[in-house]
Design a protein around this motif. Structure first.
Motif, PDB file in Angstrom:
ATOM      1  N   GLU A 237      66.704  20.069  38.612  1.00  0.00           N
ATOM      2  CA  GLU A 237      65.675  19.048  38.366  1.00  0.00           C
ATOM      3  C   GLU A 237      64.881  18.695  39.621  1.00  0.00           C
ATOM      4  O   GLU A 237      65.392  18.754  40.742  1.00  0.00           O
ATOM      5  N   HIS A 238      63.586  18.328  39.410  1.00  0.00           N
ATOM      6  CA  HIS A 238      62.739  17.838  40.508  1.00  0.00           C
ATOM      7  C   HIS A 238      62.433  16.351  40.338  1.00  0.00           C
ATOM      8  O   HIS A 238      61.908  15.730  41.257  1.00  0.00           O
ATOM      9  N   ASN A 239      62.695  15.816  39.143  1.00  0.00           N
ATOM     10  CA  ASN A 239      62.317  14.436  38.854  1.00  0.00           C
ATOM     11  C   ASN A 239      63.151  13.450  39.684  1.00  0.00           C
ATOM     12  O   ASN A 239      64.382  13.454  39.615  1.00  0.00           O
ATOM     13  N   THR A 240      62.465  12.619  40.463  1.00  0.00           N
ATOM     14  CA  THR A 240      63.174  11.727  41.396  1.00  0.00           C
ATOM     15  C   THR A 240      64.027  10.692  40.660  1.00  0.00           C
ATOM     16  O   THR A 240      65.071  10.270  41.171  1.00  0.00           O
ATOM     17  N   ASP A 241      63.606  10.282  39.444  1.00  0.00           N
ATOM     18  CA  ASP A 241      64.403   9.305  38.679  1.00  0.00           C
ATOM     19  C   ASP A 241      65.768   9.881  38.305  1.00  0.00           C
ATOM     20  O   ASP A 241      66.779   9.183  38.327  1.00  0.00           O
ATOM     21  N   VAL A 242      65.774  11.183  37.931  1.00  0.00           N
ATOM     22  CA  VAL A 242      67.053  11.821  37.567  1.00  0.00           C
ATOM     23  C   VAL A 242      67.904  12.032  38.812  1.00  0.00           C
ATOM     24  O   VAL A 242      69.121  11.788  38.795  1.00  0.00           O
ATOM     25  N   ILE A 243      67.262  12.429  39.928  1.00  0.00           N
ATOM     26  CA  ILE A 243      68.019  12.696  41.164  1.00  0.00           C
ATOM     27  C   ILE A 243      68.736  11.419  41.639  1.00  0.00           C
ATOM     28  O   ILE A 243      69.917  11.439  41.974  1.00  0.00           O
ATOM     29  N   LYS A 244      68.006  10.295  41.619  1.00  0.00           N
ATOM     30  CA  LYS A 244      68.633   9.061  42.136  1.00  0.00           C
ATOM     31  C   LYS A 244      69.670   8.504  41.160  1.00  0.00           C
ATOM     32  O   LYS A 244      70.489   7.666  41.542  1.00  0.00           O
ATOM     33  N   SER A 245      69.649   8.975  39.889  1.00  0.00           N
ATOM     34  CA  SER A 245      70.648   8.510  38.908  1.00  0.00           C
ATOM     35  C   SER A 245      71.887   9.396  38.882  1.00  0.00           C
ATOM     36  O   SER A 245      72.818   9.159  38.118  1.00  0.00           O
ATOM     37  N   ALA A 246      71.900  10.481  39.711  1.00  0.00           N
ATOM     38  CA  ALA A 246      73.025  11.419  39.698  1.00  0.00           C
ATOM     39  C   ALA A 246      74.217  10.865  40.468  1.00  0.00           C
ATOM     40  O   ALA A 246      74.074   9.956  41.282  1.00  0.00           O
ATOM     41  N   ASP A 247      75.391  11.448  40.198  1.00  0.00           N
ATOM     42  CA  ASP A 247      76.588  11.097  40.977  1.00  0.00           C
ATOM     43  C   ASP A 247      76.678  11.977  42.219  1.00  0.00           C
ATOM     44  O   ASP A 247      77.294  11.601  43.211  1.00  0.00           O
ATOM     45  N   TRP A 248      76.108  13.184  42.120  1.00  0.00           N
ATOM     46  CA  TRP A 248      76.226  14.154  43.214  1.00  0.00           C
ATOM     47  C   TRP A 248      74.949  14.995  43.260  1.00  0.00           C
ATOM     48  O   TRP A 248      74.486  15.462  42.231  1.00  0.00           O
ATOM     49  N   VAL A 249      74.389  15.171  44.443  1.00  0.00           N
ATOM     50  CA  VAL A 249      73.146  15.967  44.590  1.00  0.00           C
ATOM     51  C   VAL A 249      73.412  17.155  45.503  1.00  0.00           C
ATOM     52  O   VAL A 249      74.016  17.016  46.570  1.00  0.00           O
ATOM     53  N   ILE A 250      72.960  18.335  45.043  1.00  0.00           N
ATOM     54  CA  ILE A 250      73.033  19.552  45.870  1.00  0.00           C
ATOM     55  C   ILE A 250      71.587  19.948  46.145  1.00  0.00           C
ATOM     56  O   ILE A 250      70.848  20.305  45.215  1.00  0.00           O
ATOM     57  N   ASP A 251      71.157  19.839  47.403  1.00  0.00           N
ATOM     58  CA  ASP A 251      69.748  20.105  47.745  1.00  0.00           C
ATOM     59  C   ASP A 251      69.648  21.440  48.484  1.00  0.00           C
ATOM     60  O   ASP A 251      70.298  21.639  49.513  1.00  0.00           O
ATOM     61  N   LEU A 252      68.840  22.371  47.920  1.00  0.00           N
ATOM     62  CA  LEU A 252      68.647  23.681  48.560  1.00  0.00           C
ATOM     63  C   LEU A 252      67.308  23.694  49.283  1.00  0.00           C
ATOM     64  O   LEU A 252      66.414  22.908  48.987  1.00  0.00           O
ATOM     65  N   GLY A 253      67.137  24.634  50.192  1.00  0.00           N
ATOM     66  CA  GLY A 253      65.860  24.718  50.917  1.00  0.00           C
ATOM     67  C   GLY A 253      66.057  25.393  52.252  1.00  0.00           C
ATOM     68  O   GLY A 253      66.837  26.331  52.337  1.00  0.00           O
ATOM     69  N   PRO A 254      65.394  24.931  53.323  1.00  0.00           N
ATOM     70  CA  PRO A 254      64.447  23.799  53.299  1.00  0.00           C
ATOM     71  C   PRO A 254      63.099  24.154  52.678  1.00  0.00           C
ATOM     72  O   PRO A 254      62.395  23.302  52.184  1.00  0.00           O
ATOM     73  N   GLU A 255      62.748  25.479  52.672  1.00  0.00           N
ATOM     74  CA  GLU A 255      61.463  25.889  52.092  1.00  0.00           C
ATOM     75  C   GLU A 255      61.723  26.802  50.905  1.00  0.00           C
ATOM     76  O   GLU A 255      62.819  26.853  50.381  1.00  0.00           O
ATOM     77  N   ALA A 256      60.675  27.570  50.517  1.00  0.00           N
ATOM     78  CA  ALA A 256      60.800  28.503  49.395  1.00  0.00           C
ATOM     79  C   ALA A 256      60.952  29.928  49.920  1.00  0.00           C
ATOM     80  O   ALA A 256      60.687  30.207  51.080  1.00  0.00           O
ATOM     81  N   GLY A 257      61.374  30.842  49.029  1.00  0.00           N
ATOM     82  CA  GLY A 257      61.433  32.255  49.371  1.00  0.00           C
ATOM     83  C   GLY A 257      62.353  32.536  50.545  1.00  0.00           C
ATOM     84  O   GLY A 257      63.462  32.010  50.646  1.00  0.00           O
ATOM     85  N   ALA A 258      61.863  33.356  51.491  1.00  0.00           N
ATOM     86  CA  ALA A 258      62.695  33.781  52.632  1.00  0.00           C
ATOM     87  C   ALA A 258      63.110  32.608  53.508  1.00  0.00           C
ATOM     88  O   ALA A 258      64.133  32.656  54.186  1.00  0.00           O
ATOM     89  N   ASP A 259      62.315  31.519  53.505  1.00  0.00           N
ATOM     90  CA  ASP A 259      62.641  30.354  54.334  1.00  0.00           C
ATOM     91  C   ASP A 259      63.544  29.354  53.609  1.00  0.00           C
ATOM     92  O   ASP A 259      63.818  28.272  54.107  1.00  0.00           O
ATOM     93  N   GLY A 260      63.955  29.715  52.391  1.00  0.00           N
ATOM     94  CA  GLY A 260      64.843  28.836  51.624  1.00  0.00           C
ATOM     95  C   GLY A 260      66.217  29.461  51.518  1.00  0.00           C
ATOM     96  O   GLY A 260      66.626  30.268  52.351  1.00  0.00           O
ATOM     97  N   GLY A 261      66.959  29.077  50.459  1.00  0.00           N
ATOM     98  CA  GLY A 261      68.251  29.701  50.204  1.00  0.00           C
ATOM     99  C   GLY A 261      69.395  29.168  51.032  1.00  0.00           C
ATOM    100  O   GLY A 261      70.467  29.758  51.069  1.00  0.00           O
ATOM    101  N   SER A 262      69.186  28.029  51.734  1.00  0.00           N
ATOM    102  CA  SER A 262      70.279  27.411  52.502  1.00  0.00           C
ATOM    103  C   SER A 262      70.666  26.091  51.838  1.00  0.00           C
ATOM    104  O   SER A 262      69.847  25.478  51.153  1.00  0.00           O
ATOM    105  N   LEU A 263      71.908  25.655  52.068  1.00  0.00           N
ATOM    106  CA  LEU A 263      72.358  24.360  51.542  1.00  0.00           C
ATOM    107  C   LEU A 263      71.929  23.282  52.541  1.00  0.00           C
ATOM    108  O   LEU A 263      72.416  23.237  53.659  1.00  0.00           O
ATOM    109  N   VAL A 264      70.961  22.454  52.131  1.00  0.00           N
ATOM    110  CA  VAL A 264      70.438  21.413  53.025  1.00  0.00           C
ATOM    111  C   VAL A 264      71.330  20.173  52.976  1.00  0.00           C
ATOM    112  O   VAL A 264      71.566  19.526  53.986  1.00  0.00           O
ATOM    113  N   TYR A 265      71.822  19.835  51.766  1.00  0.00           N
ATOM    114  CA  TYR A 265      72.624  18.611  51.623  1.00  0.00           C
ATOM    115  C   TYR A 265      73.483  18.703  50.370  1.00  0.00           C
ATOM    116  O   TYR A 265      73.066  19.268  49.356  1.00  0.00           O
TER     117      TYR A 265
END
Length: 951
Positions: free
Chosen positions: A904-932
């Motif tokens: 999900e990208h919707n901020t209302d759903v993200i802030k209502s979650a119990d646990w967030v897994i954020d990938l990035g920091p960018e897209a494509g070759a500059d993404g694919g890492s666990l940010v948080y």
């Protein structure tokens, strides 16, 4: 500018030129709506799900625009178009040509790629056909064929006063002798034969001097004939002879005719002799180094055309062969640790031992994981070298022993779809790959991410010659424009050969947007159905700038959208409502952003100004059990290890293209399916999936695909509540007297349904060149059942009346029937209380279809066991008000013991979650890492996280 019109006025209003005016729209749930849209503005149509937004924009505005276009065509052409219904509307004034980009589930064909969908590949084909140079694979020289102009230019530079002979080789055809050939030449008008001292073959030339013979004399003198044809390879037909000088226009015309004749007579070869000392040869065949090449044409570069497609894989890029993923299932093991699956056991293990022993002779790292080998080392493992045999040699030996059953079993274990060895996955025949522009063939361009392609293109254009730039100018402009648009909508990480059926919904819609933007139309009406789906808030800002660009070209852009950022940037907003289905279908508010939030009737306005809000949970759930994906390396994932908690609401977030879908849909989901013994797709590359998987009874992917393809499918049959209702009607006293069973109350089988319309309620009359006409069935008057069945009533309502009830009404009506209430109440809980029980499933939006599926699981309750639900962007098509209900449904599922994972990208759903897994920091070759990974409030403090910034 107040432009909505008061419906009570009976007099037709005067419509200004700068608006599109709709009068009396009644499609689906619209209640005779009158509304105006200002032209050349960015307009957002919003409102709760099911309030009539798509009915107004797509089914009324767009449908009428398409119908008008179709009616302007001839009757002959119309028979090939989809038949178009006239929308139920009084009239529409000021309508421009309409283009709609809908929220359709993407194509499933394995031939469709990003390049073909954006039309970039079509323009590349044209560019390669126009300015591509064919390079010989033998000598590396450019292949070209000569024409009249080339020969003429060669003659023009000859020294003035030189004698120039234009010649065609004398050819003796089968079943003809020399005399016959000479007679035919005379009949054609040729008079002389020329015997040259210069040999066109590589032999030593024995002739002392060149001689010209009259054909007539040769036919009369046998000795001269014998002398002339002593060395046949030196005999030519003399087409023309001239003395070199400054040629005027008439001379050039004469020479051009002679050269053309020589090409024809010489069957493609022309020879020019200068002063008897120099023999120049020209040919108009496309060949070099003894090889015949294909002339570049757009079809040569098309993998969807038999002429251009690779003959081995037929343009699919994959063939049935030895599947690398089956041979080396775990690429995180080294060769020494037994990564090559078939090289095990006493006998077959000798292959591994031989390779390990020989490895030191060519410096092969046997202890390095397969995934970390260089491309050259990986190729050596498969192909072998002069020191050792590789995996391909092993399978050749297996194929030689197929008469033994154990070898047949062995081979079948490792067969699968694999990259085509002939074309290397480029899908094209090898002749197409000989053609290059700025040193690259079209297959190499298709493998580049779009952002790298942009860099290459900018450099390549500077290396082209003036002529190539002139010829390719228009095509290059179109390609650059489309590449820029792809970058603007945040898709720079995709490659052109990426399959369309591997894209997410948001990616595919933005690709359709690129195609529309690439055409640079003006004075048109663009209707977009939620283009921000699948977009991170950061990318939405770029999308808005693209839409404004479209508006500034002089187009009217209407966007059906719930995104707050989009509403703030819009010139005009139309809010539909007040609620959904039969409780909606009206224009509640209209105007700019400030006017909308000032309007007390607008539910959207109340959320925008903060009067209503979606509050995060007061207490975050604690969790004990989890599932861990270790070492995920598929696509752009950089060896990440991620823990997914169970029995809570987890959200995977991050920019578009950061690897969310790959991690969840292509690794986690198929891995759990495999462990639970369910059939699933092939897993992406990873080390292992561990954790409390045994505590789950199933894993469910809840997507937005339609719940049924037929017009008979509806929500009440999907959640299996109709069976209870049929049983209730079959139990009524009148049913028992007449012998009716439950099947008599079904519109899907013969018995109780109307025989005339087969339970459809209408008959379709096919018109030859016009839209089909839907007529209400004259036997049952649209009520689907036979009269005697409709006479059976429960609390004064027939079976048809029940189908026409909304879910909320049905819950109240069947209050005494617990089994029915329990079955249909979940539809109300997920915010679908407005939907009619018998509403056809093909009129439900993607978001509504997803919530019907959710309701079917809610209805099963604890009986379903413990399920991990995976939702792919469930807020698609949802208003703030509906997201609140959706989150309540999620919590109800978790309370029943299930686990929920949401992409999900919707901020209302993200802030209502119990646990967030954020990938990035960018897209494509500059993404694919666990940010948080952690609780939502911690994400705001992470600097690298784009999601944290927008929270």
């Amino acid at each position: 500018m107040k432009t909505a019109v008061d419906k009570r006025k009976t007099k037709a209003p005067v419509v200004p030129d700068d608006v599109i005016f709709i009068k009396g729209a009644r499609v689906h749930n619209l209640k005779n709506v009158d509304v105006s849209f200002p032209r050349n503005k960015l307009i957002v149509v919003t409102g709760v799900s099911g309030s009539g937004k798509s009915s107004l924009t797509i089914d009324t505005l767009y449908a009428e625009g398409q119908r008008r276009y179709a009616e302007s065509l001839s009757a002959y052409v119309r028979q090939f178009l989809n038949r178009m219904d006239k929308p139920d509307v009084d009239y529409i004034k000021g309508l421009a040509p309409a283009i709609a980009i809908e929220q359709k589930v993407i194509t499933r064909t394995p031939r469709s790629t990003v390049g073909s969908m954006t039309e970039i590949y079509d323009y590349l084909r044209l560019m390669y056909a126009r300015i591509g140079q064919t390079i010989s694979p033998i000598s590396g020289r450019v292949v070209k064929k000569d024409d009249v102009k080339d020969v003429l230019n060669a003659i023009k530079v000859v020294k003035t006063g030189s004698k120039v002979f234009i010649l065609a080789a004398f050819k003796q055809h089968q079943n003809r002798d020399i005399r016959e050939e000479l007679n035919i030449l005379m009949q054609k008008g040729f008079t002389r034969i020329y015997v040259s001292a210069m040999s066109r073959t590589q032999k030593e030339n024995p002739i002392i001097e060149s001689t010209t013979y009259h054909i007539e004399d040769l036919l009369q003198n046998a000795d001269d004939l014998k002398t002339a044809f002593q060395y046949p390879e030196n005999v030519y037909v003399l087409i023309d002879r001239i003395v070199a000088k400054e040629f005027d226009e008439d001379d050039e015309h004469r020479l051009g005719d002679s050269i053309g004749t020589a090409f024809y007579e010489g069957e493609g070869d022309v020879y020019v002799e200068v002063n008897g000392e120099k023999l120049l040869s020209f040919n108009n065949r496309f060949e070099l180094d003894g090889m015949q090449f294909e002339e570049p044409s757009p079809n040569l570069f098309s993998f969807n055309n038999p002429y251009g497609a690779c003959p081995t894989c037929e343009g699919f890029s994959m063939v049935l062969g030895i599947d690398e993923d089956l041979v080396i299932p775990n690429k995180l093991l080294s060769l020494y640790e037994g990564a090559v699956a078939p090289w095990k056991g006493e006998k077959l293990g000798l292959w591994r031992e031989r390779f390990v022993k020989a490895a030191r002779r060519f410096d092969f790292p046997v202890h390095t994981p397969i995934a970390d080998l260089t491309p050259h080392q990986y190729k050596t493992l498969w192909d072998g070298n002069q020191f050792v045999e590789g995996i391909h040699d092993f399978f050749k030996e297996v194929e030689q022993n197929l008469y033994k059953v154990q070898y047949r079993v062995l081979l079948s274990r490792y067969r699968g779809r694999t990259k085509c060895p002939e074309c290397g996955g480029s899908r094209l025949r090898k002749e197409a790959l000989y053609v290059k522009v700025a040193g690259r063939h079209i297959g190499e361009l298709s493998d580049m991410p779009v952002k790298d392609l942009k860099v290459w293109f900018d450099h390549a254009v500077t290396t082209l010659s003036e002529y190539e730039r002139t010829v390719g100018k228009r095509v290059i402009l179109e390609i650059e424009h489309r590449i820029d648009t792809l970058l603007k909508v945040g898709l720079g990480y995709l490659t052109l050969n990426r399959l369309a059926n591997t894209l997410s919904g948001g990616e595919s819609q933005r690709i359709q947007l690129t195609r529309s933007l690439g055409s640079n139309l003006t004075n048109s009406l663009y209707i977009l159905d939620e283009p921000s789906i699948g977009l991170h808030s950061r990318d939405t800002a770029n999308l808005i700038s693209v839409l404004k660009e479209l508006r500034d070209l002089g187009n009217t852009v209407i966007v059906v959208e719930h995104d707050e950022m989009m509403m703030r940037e819009a010139d005009y907003i139309v809010d539909m409502g007040p609620l959904a289905s039969h409780l909606g279908g009206e224009v509640v508010a209209f105007g700019n952003y400030d006017e909308l939030i000032a309007n007390p009737k607008s539910l959207t306005g109340k959320y925008l100004k903060g009067e209503y809000s979606i509050d995060p949970p007061k207490q975050v759930r604690k969790w004990k059990n989890s599932i861990v994906v270790e070492g995920a390396r598929q696509h752009n994932l950089k060896n990440v290890t991620v823990e997914f908690p169970l029995n809570v609401l987890s959200v995977v977030s991050g920019p578009s293209g950061s690897g969310k879908t790959t991690l969840v849909k292509h690794i986690l989901y198929p891995a759990i399916q495999k462990i639970l013994g369910e059939p699933g797709e092939k897993m992406g590359l990873h080390k292992a999936v561990t954790g409390d998987i045994e505590s789950l009874t199933a894993v469910e992917m809840v997507d937005q695909n339609p719940i049924g393809k037929s017009s008979r499918s509806n929500p009440v049959t999907y959640i299996q509540a109709w069976n209870h209702i049929r049983d209730l009607f079959a139990a009524q006293p009148l049913s028992k007297i007449r012998g009716f069973q439950a099947k008599h109350f079904s519109f899907n089988v013969d018995g109780g349904r109307c025989d005339a319309c087969k339970g459809e309620g209408e008959k379709i009359v096919e018109m030859q060149f016009l839209a089909d006409v839907h007529l209400t069935c004259e036997v049952c008057h649209g009520r689907k059942f036979k009269e005697e069945v409709l006479e059976v009533q429960y609390k004064g309502q027939s079976v048809f009346d029940v189908l026409e009830m909304s879910v909320d009404d049905a819950v109240a009506f069947f209050a005494d029937e617990k089994s029915i209430v329990n079955a249909i109440k979940p539809l109300s809980d997920v915010g679908l209380g407005y939907v009619k029980l018998g509403q056809s499933s093909d009129t439900l939006s993607g978001g509504e279809a997803q919530r019907v599926k959710l309701a079917s699981f809610l209805g099963k309750g604890k009986a379903a066991g413990k399920i991990l639900f995976i939702f792919d962007e469930p807020t698609t098509g949802l208003h703030f008000h509906d997201i609140k209900k959706l989150l309540a449904s999620f919590n109800a599922l978790i309370d029943q013991g299930h686990s929920i994972l949401v992409i999900e990208h919707n901020t209302d759903v993200i802030k209502s979650a119990d646990w967030v897994i954020d990938l990035g920091p960018e897209a494509g070759a500059d993404g694919g890492s666990l940010v948080y990974a952690g609780k939502p409030e911690g994400l705001k403090k992470v600097k690298e996280s784009h999601t944290g910034r927008y929270l």
